[in-house]
Design an enzyme around this catalytic site. Sequence first.
Site, PDB file in Angstrom:
ATOM      1  N   SER A 238     -20.965  -0.976 -39.491  1.00 58.67           N
ATOM      2  CA  SER A 238     -20.642   0.008 -38.456  1.00 58.67           C
ATOM      3  C   SER A 238     -19.141   0.289 -38.306  1.00 58.67           C
ATOM      4  O   SER A 238     -18.762   1.137 -37.506  1.00 58.67           O
ATOM      5  CB  SER A 238     -21.187  -0.460 -37.102  1.00 58.67           C
TER       6      SER A 238
ATOM      7  N   GLU B 190       1.008   3.871   1.924  1.00 59.50           N
ATOM      8  CA  GLU B 190       1.592   4.259   3.208  1.00 59.50           C
ATOM      9  C   GLU B 190       2.858   3.466   3.503  1.00 59.50           C
ATOM     10  O   GLU B 190       3.880   4.022   3.930  1.00 59.50           O
ATOM     11  CB  GLU B 190       0.588   4.025   4.348  1.00 59.50           C
TER      12      GLU B 190
ATOM     13  N   LEU C  63     -12.361  -7.334 -28.943  1.00 62.19           N
ATOM     14  CA  LEU C  63     -12.499  -6.688 -27.634  1.00 62.19           C
ATOM     15  C   LEU C  63     -11.199  -6.754 -26.826  1.00 62.19           C
ATOM     16  O   LEU C  63     -11.204  -6.905 -25.612  1.00 62.19           O
ATOM     17  CB  LEU C  63     -13.660  -7.290 -26.839  1.00 62.19           C
TER      18      LEU C  63
ATOM     19  N   ARG D  75     -10.910   0.421 -22.143  1.00 64.63           N
ATOM     20  CA  ARG D  75     -10.949  -1.027 -21.921  1.00 64.63           C
ATOM     21  C   ARG D  75      -9.892  -1.433 -20.895  1.00 64.63           C
ATOM     22  O   ARG D  75     -10.145  -2.231 -19.991  1.00 64.63           O
ATOM     23  CB  ARG D  75     -10.701  -1.775 -23.235  1.00 64.63           C
TER      24      ARG D  75
ATOM     25  N   ASP E 145     -20.118  -7.878 -36.073  1.00 66.67           N
ATOM     26  CA  ASP E 145     -18.768  -7.347 -36.228  1.00 66.67           C
ATOM     27  C   ASP E 145     -17.649  -8.330 -35.922  1.00 66.67           C
ATOM     28  O   ASP E 145     -16.499  -8.084 -36.277  1.00 66.67           O
ATOM     29  CB  ASP E 145     -18.580  -6.117 -35.317  1.00 66.67           C
TER      30      ASP E 145
ATOM     31  N   HIS F  36       0.831  -1.192   0.000  1.00 69.41           N
ATOM     32  CA  HIS F  36       0.000   0.000   0.000  1.00 69.41           C
ATOM     33  C   HIS F  36       0.871   1.249   0.000  1.00 69.41           C
ATOM     34  O   HIS F  36       2.066   1.213   0.327  1.00 69.41           O
ATOM     35  CB  HIS F  36      -0.934  -0.011   1.202  1.00 69.41           C
TER      36      HIS F  36
ATOM     37  N   CYS G 200      -5.774   1.906   6.108  1.00 69.80           N
ATOM     38  CA  CYS G 200      -6.548   0.687   6.340  1.00 69.80           C
ATOM     39  C   CYS G 200      -6.261   0.083   7.709  1.00 69.80           C
ATOM     40  O   CYS G 200      -5.142   0.151   8.225  1.00 69.80           O
ATOM     41  CB  CYS G 200      -6.295  -0.326   5.230  1.00 69.80           C
TER      42      CYS G 200
ATOM     43  N   THR H 178     -23.961  -7.626 -31.580  1.00 65.22           N
ATOM     44  CA  THR H 178     -22.699  -6.965 -31.928  1.00 65.22           C
ATOM     45  C   THR H 178     -21.648  -7.990 -32.318  1.00 65.22           C
ATOM     46  O   THR H 178     -20.889  -7.804 -33.272  1.00 65.22           O
ATOM     47  CB  THR H 178     -22.200  -6.120 -30.740  1.00 65.22           C
TER      48      THR H 178
ATOM     49  N   GLU I 113     -20.137  -1.712 -24.625  1.00 63.91           N
ATOM     50  CA  GLU I 113     -19.821  -1.234 -25.969  1.00 63.91           C
ATOM     51  C   GLU I 113     -20.897  -1.529 -27.002  1.00 63.91           C
ATOM     52  O   GLU I 113     -20.697  -1.252 -28.182  1.00 63.91           O
ATOM     53  CB  GLU I 113     -18.485  -1.824 -26.421  1.00 63.91           C
TER      54      GLU I 113
END
Length: 362
Positions: free
Chosen positions: A171, A56, A207, A187, A203, A54, A79, A199, A292
């Site tokens: 598209s 700190e 991704l 992404r 297409d 972390h 924390c 989609t 998307e």
Amino acid sequence: MSFSVFETALMTRLLRLAARHKGKTFPNPLVAAAVYKGETVISTGAHRRSGGPHAEVMALKKAGMAAKGATLMITLEPCTLMGKTPPCINAIREAGITEVVFACLDPNLKQNPATPILESWGIRVRKGLKAAESRSLNYIFFKNITQKQPWIILKVGASLDGKIALSNGESKYITHEPSRKVVHRLRQDCGAVLVGAGTVAADDPELTVRFGLLNGPEPARIILDPTARLSLDAKVFRPNARVFWVLDLEANPPETPGHIRVLRLPHTGRQVQWEPLLKTLYRQGICAILVEGGQRVFTSALRAGIVDQLEISFAPTLLGGAAMSIFSPEWEVAALKDKIQLDLQSQKMIGPDLWISARLLP
């Protein structure tokens, strides 16, 4: 509580430092810290990845013996809980820190706040410095903890007249390459991408994160396909990322390889029930989702009230009335008083495209 000009400037610097690691710390928040005496900064540190040290602890380790008698500034309450690493308050005490300054409370620590523990050890606490800015930086984390759901970003690439595809389904590509680079960065930051079966069928998208922006694993893919109509040959099912294949209870999918997790959830008229889906995905470690497409998914998500943020790129083109709109034409608000209100965050030119970022108001 009062804070000096130096401390205000230092907290601003730390918030910027924390923000550099956006998308890499899930499910943990973005945090940075500094050790200082007077107006001399001894060391700084930032949380870089989940499971790593972390902020700190990093700052205290860098400071070494110089931390004794110093002040520790943190962008979030330190924390107190044992997780993948020990609680940071132990390291604060062991380092000999005499004062802690932090921006805002951690919603995960409501039952175990840091302030009373630190004060019982004789460590002075001041809090509230740039609290709003810290909450804004960690908006995803705050929703995750308080609602146990991922943050939802709806991303749209459209023509200036609000069209996302021609009437024949074509598209690729309405917007330009600079905008597509921003999408790939989103992404990467979100770590998960969601699309509908339509989609994928139209297409066959990968991704993935391209343009040299990948810094870590490929984002998980969430595919809404109630009837299991998609072929496992689709690019989204390739084994270079986790895949969540969301099906109706009655769907009969083929046997799937190990990287594909089949989620069977009830659908209503082929529309996913978002609430159980999002809670299930959050339990699987999904903290933010980039939605998307396509039109039915956009409309369903907005109607369900699960969208937190809109990212819309408008290309300087017109596609005409018969082209496919962002949202289904049969959907509209019943009256103007019911319109969906947006809080505009920014509007800027990305190459030739106009990019608008907005949050949905409650």
